[in-house]
Structure formats: structure tokens, C-alpha cells
Design a protein around this motif. Structure first.
Motif, PDB file in Angstrom:
ATOM      1  N   ILE A 219      -1.851  13.442   4.381  1.00 17.99           N
ATOM      2  CA  ILE A 219      -3.305  12.546   5.141  1.00 17.99           C
ATOM      3  C   ILE A 219      -2.172  12.017   6.674  1.00 17.99           C
ATOM      4  N   ALA A 220      -0.660  11.767   5.838  1.00 19.59           N
ATOM      5  CA  ALA A 220      -0.315  11.418   6.613  1.00 19.59           C
ATOM      6  C   ALA A 220      -0.490  11.793   8.253  1.00 19.59           C
ATOM      7  N   LYS A 221      -1.186  13.129   8.204  1.00 18.86           N
ATOM      8  CA  LYS A 221      -0.798  13.964   9.639  1.00 18.86           C
ATOM      9  C   LYS A 221      -2.530  13.790   9.832  1.00 18.86           C
ATOM     10  N   ILE A 222      -3.258  12.844   9.543  1.00 19.00           N
ATOM     11  CA  ILE A 222      -4.626  12.815  10.260  1.00 19.00           C
ATOM     12  C   ILE A 222      -4.325  12.261  11.695  1.00 19.00           C
ATOM     13  N   SER A 226      -9.951   6.853  15.713  1.00 18.33           N
ATOM     14  CA  SER A 226     -10.207   5.101  14.937  1.00 18.33           C
ATOM     15  C   SER A 226      -9.837   5.032  13.133  1.00 18.33           C
ATOM     16  N   TYR A 227      -9.689   6.354  13.474  1.00 16.32           N
ATOM     17  CA  TYR A 227      -8.690   5.909  11.428  1.00 16.32           C
ATOM     18  C   TYR A 227      -7.523   5.002  11.659  1.00 16.32           C
ATOM     19  N   LEU A 228      -7.040   6.183  12.607  1.00 15.75           N
ATOM     20  CA  LEU A 228      -5.802   5.880  12.307  1.00 15.75           C
ATOM     21  C   LEU A 228      -5.365   3.847  12.991  1.00 15.75           C
ATOM     22  N   GLN A 229      -6.329   3.706  14.012  1.00 11.49           N
ATOM     23  CA  GLN A 229      -5.798   1.724  14.547  1.00 11.49           C
ATOM     24  C   GLN A 229      -6.348   1.503  13.399  1.00 11.49           C
ATOM     25  N   ILE A 230      -7.534   1.797  12.596  1.00  8.28           N
ATOM     26  CA  ILE A 230      -7.974   0.850  11.313  1.00  8.28           C
ATOM     27  C   ILE A 230      -7.305   0.558  10.414  1.00  8.28           C
ATOM     28  N   SER A 231      -6.619   1.771   9.840  1.00 12.71           N
ATOM     29  CA  SER A 231      -5.313   2.157   8.887  1.00 12.71           C
ATOM     30  C   SER A 231      -4.053   1.605   9.065  1.00 12.71           C
ATOM     31  N   LYS A 232      -4.018   1.594  10.823  1.00 13.01           N
ATOM     32  CA  LYS A 232      -2.907   1.143  10.632  1.00 13.01           C
ATOM     33  C   LYS A 232      -2.541  -0.615  10.362  1.00 13.01           C
ATOM     34  N   GLY A 233      -3.402  -0.437  11.453  1.00  9.08           N
ATOM     35  CA  GLY A 233      -3.946  -2.220  11.312  1.00  9.08           C
ATOM     36  C   GLY A 233      -4.098  -2.941  10.120  1.00  9.08           C
ATOM     37  N   LYS A 237      -0.504  -5.346   7.561  1.00  7.76           N
ATOM     38  CA  LYS A 237      -0.774  -7.096   7.156  1.00  7.76           C
ATOM     39  C   LYS A 237      -0.512  -6.585   5.629  1.00  7.76           C
ATOM     40  N   LEU A 238      -0.924  -5.611   5.009  1.00  5.84           N
ATOM     41  CA  LEU A 238      -0.496  -5.544   3.274  1.00  5.84           C
ATOM     42  C   LEU A 238       0.944  -5.377   3.444  1.00  5.84           C
ATOM     43  N   PHE A 239       1.617  -4.683   4.134  1.00  6.89           N
ATOM     44  CA  PHE A 239       2.581  -4.801   3.899  1.00  6.89           C
ATOM     45  C   PHE A 239       3.859  -6.070   4.425  1.00  6.89           C
ATOM     46  N   LYS A 240       3.280  -6.648   5.282  1.00  5.80           N
ATOM     47  CA  LYS A 240       3.471  -8.060   5.785  1.00  5.80           C
ATOM     48  C   LYS A 240       3.361  -8.797   4.131  1.00  5.80           C
ATOM     49  N   PHE A 241       2.591  -9.009   3.703  1.00  9.65           N
ATOM     50  CA  PHE A 241       1.993  -9.223   2.479  1.00  9.65           C
ATOM     51  C   PHE A 241       3.223  -9.024   1.273  1.00  9.65           C
ATOM     52  N   TRP A 242       2.756  -7.756   0.826  1.00 14.91           N
ATOM     53  CA  TRP A 242       3.394  -7.723   0.062  1.00 14.91           C
ATOM     54  C   TRP A 242       5.415  -7.858  -0.421  1.00 14.91           C
ATOM     55  N   ASN A 243       5.307  -7.847   1.706  1.00 15.81           N
ATOM     56  CA  ASN A 243       7.413  -7.373   1.385  1.00 15.81           C
ATOM     57  C   ASN A 243       7.336  -9.097   1.465  1.00 15.81           C
ATOM     58  N   LEU A 244       6.751 -10.216   1.889  1.00 13.60           N
ATOM     59  CA  LEU A 244       6.768 -11.371   1.569  1.00 13.60           C
ATOM     60  C   LEU A 244       6.647 -12.235   0.123  1.00 13.60           C
ATOM     61  N   VAL A 245       6.237 -11.403  -0.609  1.00  8.79           N
ATOM     62  CA  VAL A 245       5.959 -11.855  -1.958  1.00  8.79           C
ATOM     63  C   VAL A 245       7.133 -11.231  -2.730  1.00  8.79           C
ATOM     64  N   SER A 246       7.775  -9.609  -2.426  1.00 11.83           N
ATOM     65  CA  SER A 246       8.964  -9.928  -3.164  1.00 11.83           C
ATOM     66  C   SER A 246       9.720  -9.870  -2.835  1.00 11.83           C
ATOM     67  N   PHE A 290     -12.732  -1.081   5.022  1.00  9.49           N
ATOM     68  CA  PHE A 290     -12.294  -0.080   5.176  1.00  9.49           C
ATOM     69  C   PHE A 290     -11.222   0.024   3.365  1.00  9.49           C
ATOM     70  N   LEU A 291     -10.479  -1.052   3.219  1.00  8.33           N
ATOM     71  CA  LEU A 291     -10.365  -0.666   2.203  1.00  8.33           C
ATOM     72  C   LEU A 291     -11.261  -0.486   1.196  1.00  8.33           C
ATOM     73  N   LYS A 292     -12.382  -0.605   0.648  1.00  8.29           N
ATOM     74  CA  LYS A 292     -13.051  -0.391  -0.056  1.00  8.29           C
ATOM     75  C   LYS A 292     -13.682   0.996  -0.116  1.00  8.29           C
ATOM     76  N   GLU A 293     -13.618   1.801   1.009  1.00  9.33           N
ATOM     77  CA  GLU A 293     -13.655   3.086   1.607  1.00  9.33           C
ATOM     78  C   GLU A 293     -12.840   3.788   0.725  1.00  9.33           C
ATOM     79  N   TYR A 294     -11.521   3.057   1.255  1.00 13.98           N
ATOM     80  CA  TYR A 294     -10.352   4.226   0.893  1.00 13.98           C
ATOM     81  C   TYR A 294      -9.788   4.420  -0.499  1.00 13.98           C
ATOM     82  N   CYS A 295     -10.526   3.244  -1.415  1.00 16.07           N
ATOM     83  CA  CYS A 295      -9.902   3.329  -2.585  1.00 16.07           C
ATOM     84  C   CYS A 295     -10.967   3.967  -3.300  1.00 16.07           C
TER      85      CYS A 295
END
Length: 537
Positions: A219-222, A226-233, A237-246, A290-295
Motif C-alpha cells: 500500500i506504500a506504492k499507491i 488525491s489519496y496520497l495528498q489526504i493520507s500524507k496530511g 498530523k497524527l505522527f506529530k501528535f504521537w511523537n509529542l505524547v511519547s 478518511f481515517l474512518k474509511e481507512y480503518c
């Protein structure tokens, strides 16, 4: 009332004191050196502690205090030499026990993988077989042996043969060796083995590992923009959130007081103000969707990995229905996806590519998966696509005919099964099994040669296979009434779908071979892992 409470407290204290006095001062309670040695040995092995633990002053004081012995009785406490000798004896007994147990088994499955740590490489192996009364898998450690030199065919094959010879395992008994190192064991990798006779059992790719590659690498080769734009954004944001929490204790305390930082969708309403408090960019409405559909798209893959990586309740017969169920679910839901349609199509495409032998059931590579699934009472022919029903049914009946000559037809009465996997899997396989309607069943009079059917039904195997397929029962205990089908089930479902058991072995090995114990002898390391399995049993 106050006096009553005080009287009760005095009574409880006196009772506790009396119990403690009996525990430590009972003269009838005698401790032998063998009993203390066994308890200390079991503790060291199960908790994966260094052998020198038994000579630590604090540990010795603990034993003396718990047993009520005095310092004069310290001669009863085991030392390192005693534990070392007991380790050698236990390992020898483990080999004898497992060897005699495996000799009685008709079919055995093994898993193998390579683990590297502290500039050393080890090849781990486990073995598995099905207990014929309860139909549950039993698992044992075969070894975790040092592999020297490069990870090539000859070195790997040599170590595998050494381990199997230790337990006198005949290759003909091994249905498959499940491994992640499949390319290293393939015929193409055996370039320098000319003139050298090395015989290995059939090996099979780990299905769970293949499914994991789809969920990560593929799936990293998609390339859909449009998918790459919304998934990357979204994930940035989530990675920054998780990094800050850790990394920040203040941020971690802020989040833990309100919600679980990993269950993003479940705590959506609580996380929105948390993002503001931590001065992070909030997720937009489209990104939440997007997150809901991804899950929803990835959930079938996560559920499938849980099913395929089990030991006691996981069989090779689960693989084909599981992969077909994932594909069918994604096909039925792809058109409803607004943001994750490229993700869904990518997973479908790579399922068909990596598991091509499950979508083209006429392939010779499909045989083991077909027979494993059809011989499992839960699935039978219900999962087979209509165009392959004749092929699969004939293959199953032919296999029953082949094995009928070596079947003991005497019934095993009084069998019972602890296996009851229907309730957990009904929802997962619902779409697949619903598609199997009466119209999809084979009409013997129109779709097969009448003469061929008459020949098959004249023997016991033909009658049993047909009766088994027509039965509506789904529990494993029904196999007790179909002894030929039972043998087919044992032959093909002894194989596990994944090499997860040997990965769990390495998880325990990490706790033994720590950086502070990197001088531990390879033989001692292997004995510790095997004896831990023996003690756990």
C-alpha cells in the motif's frame, strides 16, 4: 458498635499471627535439598534469570525467610553448579520426552526462522501436531541453534537437519516447514550444493507474513494523487501528535487523563480539544472521514492476521476462506469509498498477485490449501467458487481414496472437542458462506460423469466423502464419524498458516540473551529455551 469493631480486629490479628506461626514453625514441614532445588530451578527457567541468581545473598535470604530455615540450613540451598547440572539433566529428559512423543505422531509441522542479536545469528525451530481427540494443536520448541557464516541454503539446511536429527524426526512426517526465509530455502538459492546431499521437508511461505507485506509494503506504492495528498496530511498530523505524547511527560499526562492516544476514532470528541491544548494542527472533517474509511478497509486484514497467527485454534484450512473473504468484502464495499477507494483496489490487486494460487484453484500449488479447507467441517465446499467446484470436489474424493488404504476404520468413541470456533468467525466469513447457495452445489447427475460417481460411491471413501460434504454439522467432533476424512484433515491441517510460534520463541530469547549476558554459551542458551518450554508444559 465501636467495641464490636475493635474485638473483630483483635480476632483477625490473632488469627493471622496463628497462621504465620504455623507456616514457619510447624515441625512437620521439612524441606529437602531436592525440593528447594526444583523450586529454584523452575523459577530461574520460567523467569529467564541468570543461573548465578541462586547464589545472590538477597535471593538466598528470600528462600530462607519463606521456608523458615535458618542460616545453619544454608547447605540446603542450591548453587550455580547444582542448577547447571539440573539444566543438563532437564534438557536430556526434554529431548527424550519429545522424541518419544513425536515418534507416535503421524503428521508434524515445523516452523523456522533466523534471529540475529549481539553479532550472532540463531535459527529457531518449533514443532506442532494435532491431538486426535480434542483436535487442538500442541506446540514444542525444537531448538534455537547458532548458525555460522552467511544465511545461505547450505548453512540453513545443515542446521535444520541437525535439529531434526536431534529429535529423530523423519522428513516424511513433516507436512511443511513454515518460514519467512522462504527465498533462502528455494531451489534457486541452492547454487553451490552440487554433489552435496541435503534433504529438507517441503517448505511453505508464512501466509501471515505475506498478508502483512500487503498491508505495509504494497500500500506504500499507491500512486493516486488525491489519496496520497489526504493520507500524507492526515498521518503527518497524527505522527506529530504521537511523537509529542511519547517525548513530553506533560503532553502524555494531558492525553492520558482524557483518553487513549492510540484509539483516535473512538475518542474523537475528546481529542479535538486536546490538539488545541497541545498547540497542534487539528484534523479537518475530511481527514476524520478518511481515517474512518481507512480503518474500515484495513480492519479485515487485521482480523485475518489475528486468526492466522494463532496456534491452538489456527489451521491451514482457514487460509483460503480468509483470503477470499477479505477480497469479497473489499469488492462489495469499494464503490462506497470516497477517499480510500485506491487503497481498497490496491489491496485487492495484491491479494490476487501474492495469493494467486488461491484464486486459480487449478494450480498444483493450491492442493494443500484446498484439501485443508474442504476437510475442515466449518468450510467444506461452501467457500469454493462455482467454476472450481468440480475440480475441488474431485481432488478431495481422490485424496480420500488415496488415504483409505492406511486408515484404521475402527471408531474412536467417546471423543470430545474443546474446539468451538464458530461464534468468533461467523461474522468474518458471513459474506463468503452466504454466497454458497443450494444452486451452487454440484449436481452429480449433470456436472460429473455418472460412471465416475458410481465407481467412487462403491467404496467406503466415496461414501464417507460424500456424506461428509452433505452433512450440515460444523463442529470438529463430526470427524469422529468420518475416519477417512479425519485423516485428510490431520494430514493437511497439521500445517500452521504462519511462522508466528517461532517469532514468539525469539521474544523469549530476547529476555535471555541480553547485552549483559552476551557471553552465554550457545548450548546453554538453547537448553534454557527448551527447558522453559518443558517447565511451562
Amino acid at each position: 458498635m465501636q467495641k464490636v469493631k475493635e474485638a473483630r480486629k483483635r480476632h483477625d490479628v490473632s488469627k493471622t499471627t496463628e497462621i504465620q506461626t504455623k507456616l514457619f514453625s510447624d515441625p512437620a514441614k521439612k524441606w529437602s535439598k531436592e525440593k528447594i532445588g526444583d523450586l529454584v530451578f523452575n523459577y530461574i527457567i520460567q523467569e529467564m534469570r541468570p543461573l548465578i541468581t541462586c547464589e545472590k545473598p538477597a535471593f538466598q535470604q528470600l528462600i530462607l525467610g519463606l521456608t523458615g530455615l535458618t542460616s545453619a540450613d544454608s547447605v540446603l540451598l542450591p548453587d550455580r553448579n547444582y542448577i547447571s547440572k539440573k539444566l543438563n539433566t532437564s534438557y536430556t529428559n526434554y529431548i527424550s520426552m519429545l522424541t518419544s512423543l513425536l515418534i507416535k505422531q503421524q503428521y508434524i509441522c515445523t516452523t523456522a526462522d533466523i534471529w540475529s542479536t549481539n553479532n550472532k545469528s540463531y535459527l529457531g525451530m518449533t514443532c506442532h501436531f494435532i491431538e486426535e481427540i480434542s483436535y487442538t494443536h500442541h506446540s514444542y520448541v525444537l531448538g534455537c541453534r547458532r548458525i555460522k557464516g552467511g544465511h545461505n541454503y547450505l548453512n540453513i539446511a545443515e542446521v535444520i537437519n541437525e535439529i531434526t536429527h536431534t529429535f529423530q524426526i523423519i522428513n516424511s512426517k513433516i507436512t511443511h516447514t513454515i518460514t519467512d526465509i522462504y527465498p533462502l530455502l528455494s531451489e534457486e538459492s541452492n547454487e553451490h550444493s552440487e554433489g552435496i546431499s541435503i534433504c529438507l521437508p517441503d517448505h511453505m511461505k508464512c501466509c501471515a507474513h505475506t498478508l502483512n507485506l500487503i498491508a505495509t509494503t504494497d500500500i506504500a506504492k499507491i500512486t493516486d494523487r488525491s489519496y496520497l495528498q489526504i493520507s500524507k496530511g492526515t498521518f503527518e498530523k497524527l505522527f506529530k501528535f504521537w511523537n509529542l505524547v511519547s517525548r513530553s511527560t506533560a503532553a502524555s499526562d494531558t492525553v492520558s487523563d482524557k483518553c487513549n492516544s492510540k484509539k483516535i476514532l473512538f475518542y474523537k470528541e475528546k481529542l479535538i480539544p486536546v490538539f488545541e491544548e497541545l498547540k497542534l494542527n487539528k484534523l479537518k472533517t475530511t481527514e476524520w472521514l478518511f481515517l474512518k474509511e481507512y480503518c474500515e478497509v484495513m480492519e479485515p486484514l487485521a482480523s485475518a492476521l489475528d486468526k492466522l497467527q494463532g496456534e491452538k485454534r489456527s489451521y491451514l484450512g482457514y487460509v483460503a476462506p480468509t483470503i477470499l473473504s477479505i477480497r469479497l468484502f473489499l469488492l462489495n464495499s469499494t464503490n462506497r469509498r470516497g477517499y480510500c477507494k485506491p487503497l481498497s483496489l490496491c489491496i485487492i490487486q495484491n491479494l490476487e498477485k501474492r495469493f494467486d494460487y488461491l484464486f486459480n484453484l487449478s494450480s498444483s500449488k493450491s492442493k494443500a490449501f484446498i484439501l485443508a479447507s474442504i476437510s475442515h467441517p466449518k468450510f467444506k465446499m461452501n467457500w469454493v467458487p462455482v467454476r472450481y467446484k468440480n475440480v475441488c470436489r474431485n481432488l478431495f474424493i481422490d485424496e480420500c481414496n488415496t488415504l483409505s488404504a492406511i486408515i484404521n476404520s475402527s471408531p474412536n468413541s467417546g471423543s470430545s472437542s474443546e474446539e468451538n470456533d464458530e461464534s468468533d468467525d461467523d461474522k468474518f466469513y458471513n459474506n463468503l458462506l452466504e454466497n454458497s447457495s443450494p444452486e451452487n452445489c454440484i449436481d452429480d447427475n449433470t456436472n460429473e460423469s455418472q460412471c465416475s460417481n458410481e465407481r467412487r460411491n462403491t467404496n467406503l471413501s466415496g461414501i464417507q466423502s460424500s456424506s461428509f460434504l452433505n452433512s450440515k454439522k460444523k463442529d470438529l467432533t463430526m470427524l469422529d464419524s468420518f475416519h477417512i476424512v479425519k485423516n485428510v484433515f490431520l494430514k493437511y491441517n497439521t500445517t500452521l498458516p504462519s511462522s508466528a510460534p517461532v517469532e514468539r520463541l525469539f521474544s523469549g530469547a530476547i529476555q535471555v540473551l541480553t547485552p549483559r549476558r552476551n557471553c552465554l554459551k550457545d548450548t546453554t542458551f538453547e537448553k534454557l529455551l527448551c527447558c522453559r518450554c518443558s517447565v511451562a508444559k
